[in-house]
Design a protein around this motif. Structure first.
Motif, PDB file in Angstrom:
ATOM      1  N   ILE A 152       0.831  -1.199   0.000  1.00  0.00           N
ATOM      2  CA  ILE A 152       0.000   0.000   0.000  1.00  0.00           C
ATOM      3  C   ILE A 152       0.868   1.254   0.000  1.00  0.00           C
ATOM      4  O   ILE A 152       0.393   2.361  -0.115  1.00  0.00           O
TER       5      ILE A 152
ATOM      6  N   THR B 254      -1.347 -12.013  -5.377  1.00  0.00           N
ATOM      7  CA  THR B 254      -1.167 -10.924  -4.421  1.00  0.00           C
ATOM      8  C   THR B 254      -0.143 -11.290  -3.354  1.00  0.00           C
ATOM      9  O   THR B 254       0.693 -10.469  -2.960  1.00  0.00           O
TER      10      THR B 254
ATOM     11  N   VAL C 185     -15.832  -8.063  -0.055  1.00  0.00           N
ATOM     12  CA  VAL C 185     -15.335  -7.203  -1.133  1.00  0.00           C
ATOM     13  C   VAL C 185     -16.491  -6.624  -1.940  1.00  0.00           C
ATOM     14  O   VAL C 185     -16.488  -5.444  -2.307  1.00  0.00           O
TER      15      VAL C 185
ATOM     16  N   HIS D  31     -16.473  -2.814  -1.744  1.00  0.00           N
ATOM     17  CA  HIS D  31     -15.804  -2.295  -2.942  1.00  0.00           C
ATOM     18  C   HIS D  31     -16.676  -2.380  -4.200  1.00  0.00           C
ATOM     19  O   HIS D  31     -16.235  -1.931  -5.267  1.00  0.00           O
TER      20      HIS D  31
ATOM     21  N   LEU E 221     -10.403  -6.181  -8.281  1.00  0.00           N
ATOM     22  CA  LEU E 221      -9.778  -5.054  -7.595  1.00  0.00           C
ATOM     23  C   LEU E 221      -8.401  -4.753  -8.179  1.00  0.00           C
ATOM     24  O   LEU E 221      -7.769  -5.607  -8.805  1.00  0.00           O
ATOM     25  N   SER E 222      -7.923  -3.553  -7.934  1.00  0.00           N
ATOM     26  CA  SER E 222      -6.549  -3.219  -8.302  1.00  0.00           C
ATOM     27  C   SER E 222      -5.594  -3.999  -7.408  1.00  0.00           C
ATOM     28  O   SER E 222      -5.971  -4.509  -6.345  1.00  0.00           O
TER      29      SER E 222
ATOM     30  N   LYS F 189      -3.287  -2.863  -5.582  1.00  0.00           N
ATOM     31  CA  LYS F 189      -3.186  -2.164  -4.301  1.00  0.00           C
ATOM     32  C   LYS F 189      -4.359  -2.522  -3.392  1.00  0.00           C
ATOM     33  O   LYS F 189      -4.171  -2.800  -2.199  1.00  0.00           O
ATOM     34  N   ASP F 190      -5.568  -2.550  -3.944  1.00  0.00           N
ATOM     35  CA  ASP F 190      -6.745  -2.863  -3.126  1.00  0.00           C
ATOM     36  C   ASP F 190      -6.762  -4.334  -2.712  1.00  0.00           C
ATOM     37  O   ASP F 190      -7.186  -4.671  -1.596  1.00  0.00           O
ATOM     38  N   ARG F 191      -6.298  -5.225  -3.594  1.00  0.00           N
ATOM     39  CA  ARG F 191      -6.215  -6.636  -3.205  1.00  0.00           C
ATOM     40  C   ARG F 191      -5.228  -6.820  -2.052  1.00  0.00           C
ATOM     41  O   ARG F 191      -5.483  -7.569  -1.108  1.00  0.00           O
TER      42      ARG F 191
ATOM     43  N   ALA G  75      -4.469  -4.616   0.147  1.00  0.00           N
ATOM     44  CA  ALA G  75      -5.066  -4.042   1.353  1.00  0.00           C
ATOM     45  C   ALA G  75      -6.029  -5.027   2.004  1.00  0.00           C
ATOM     46  O   ALA G  75      -6.069  -5.156   3.235  1.00  0.00           O
ATOM     47  N   VAL G  76      -6.798  -5.734   1.190  1.00  0.00           N
ATOM     48  CA  VAL G  76      -7.712  -6.737   1.728  1.00  0.00           C
ATOM     49  C   VAL G  76      -6.924  -7.851   2.408  1.00  0.00           C
ATOM     50  O   VAL G  76      -7.270  -8.296   3.515  1.00  0.00           O
TER      51      VAL G  76
END
Length: 275
Positions: free
Chosen positions: A22, A105, A175, A179, A186-187, A189-191, A193-194
Motif C-alpha cells: 500500500i 497478491t 469485497v 468495494h 480489484l486493483s 493495491k486494493d487486493r 489491502a484486503v
C-alpha cells in the motif's frame, strides 16, 4: 530451522510485506525485493520438505496416475500449467478466479523471480483441496469443538476444503459489499489491502475464523510455490532455480571430485525427472 518455524516466521514477514504493497511505488519495490529475499531464506529451509505435498496422503505414483486422467471440471488462466493435469478439479469458476488473484497478491512476480500465479500455485491448491488433505483424511474432525490455543492445533469441524471454500465466499461477500467488485476485479493495491486486513484480523469473517482462513491460504500458497512440480505448482522448477535448490535428486557421489571447492550449479530435478 524446522519447517514449522520457517512458516511461522514467513507468515510474520508477509504481514509486513503485504501491508507494504500500500506504500508508494518506490517503497513497494523495495519491499518486494525484501520479501523475495526472505522467500529465498525460507526456501533453503523448507524446499527439501516441499518435494512432498502438504497433505502427503497420496504417493507420487498415485499423483502421476491421476495426472493422466482427463480433466472433468473447468479451465482457467492457471490451467495452462500442465505439470500433470490441466483443469480445476475442486474450485468452480468464481473460486478459481479468487484463488489466482490471491496467490498473485501474496507472491507477485518481480525482477527477482516469478509470481505464484505464473508457477501454477492455484492448481496446486486445487489439487490439495480435491484430494485427501482437503477432505480431511488425516484430521480428527469429531467434537467437542472449541477455541483452542495455538499449541492445540486445528479446532474446527470443517475439512480444509470446506474452510477454504467458506472463506472465499466470506471474503468475496466482504469485497462486494465494501468495494462493489469481485476480489480479482480489484486493483493490485486494493487486493493487497484486503489481504493485509485479513492478516491483521481487521476483517471479521462471518463463517470461518479470519486468522485460520488466512493462515491456511498463505500456507498452501507457500507450499505450492516450493513443492515438486509433480503436484501442480513450481512450474519448470522456477522457484527452486531462484533459491538454488537442487530438487529431489539426492545422489551426488559422482559430483564430489569434479566440483571439489567449486560452486555446484545444475538445473534442479523433480520427481518426474527421476522415474
Amino acid at each position: 530451522m524446522e519447517r514449522a518455524q520457517a512458516l511461522s516466521i514467513l507468515t510474520h514477514r508477509f504481514a509486513s510485506s503485504v501491508t507494504g504493497e500500500i506504500m508508494s511505488t518506490k517503497d513497494k519495490n523495495q519491499d518486494d525485493v525484501g520479501r523475495r529475499d526472505f522467500l529465498k531464506l525460507f526456501g533453503a529451509a523448507g524446499a527439501a520438505a516441499s518435494t512432498l505435498p502438504l497433505g502427503g496422503s497420496a504417493s507420487a505414483t498415485e499423483i502421476m496416475g491421476a495426472a493422466t486422467a482427463k480433466p472433468h471440471h473447468h479451465t482457467s488462466d492457471a490451467s495452462k500449467f500442465d505439470a500433470g493435469g490441466s483443469a480445476y478439479e475442486f474450485f468452480n469458476v468464481d473460486e478459481s478466479a479468487f484463488i489466482e488473484a490471491a496467490v498473485d497478491t501474496l507472491i507477485p512476480s518481480d525482477s527477482t523471480g516469478p509470481g505464484a500465479k505464473e508457477l501454477g500455485v492455484a492448481i496446486y491448491i486445487d489439487r490439495q483441496m480435491a484430494g485427501g488433505y482437503g477432505k480431511g483424511d488425516r484430521l480428527y474432525l469429531e467434537g467437542p469443538f472449541g477455541e483452542g490455543t495455538p499449541e492445540q492445533g486445528y479446532q474446527l469441524p470443517m475439512t480444509p476444503s470446506e474452510l477454504i471454500r467458506a472463506g472465499i465466499a466470506d471474503v468475496s461477500a466482504y469485497v462486494q459489499k465494501n468495494h462493489k467488485n469481485t476480489f480479482e476485479g480489484l486493483s493490485a493495491k486494493d487486493r493487497a489491502a484486503v489481504m493485509a486486513d485479513l492478516d491483521t484480523k481487521k476483517i471479521d469473517l462471518p463463517t470461518v475464523p479470519t486468522a485460520t482462513f488466512f493462515g491456511l491460504l498463505l500456507q498452501v500458497t507457500i507450499e505450492g510455490y516450493f513443492a515438486d512440480p509433480l503436484y501442480g505448482g513450481n512450474k519448470d522448477r522456477a522457484a527452486w532455480k531462484m533459491i538454488g535448490f537442487p530438487g529431489a535428486d539426492a545422489m551426488y557421489m559422482d559430483k564430489i571430485e569434479p566440483f571439489r571447492n567449486k560452486a555446484y550449479a545444475a538445473d534442479p530435478k523433480g520427481i518426474q525427472d527421476l522415474v
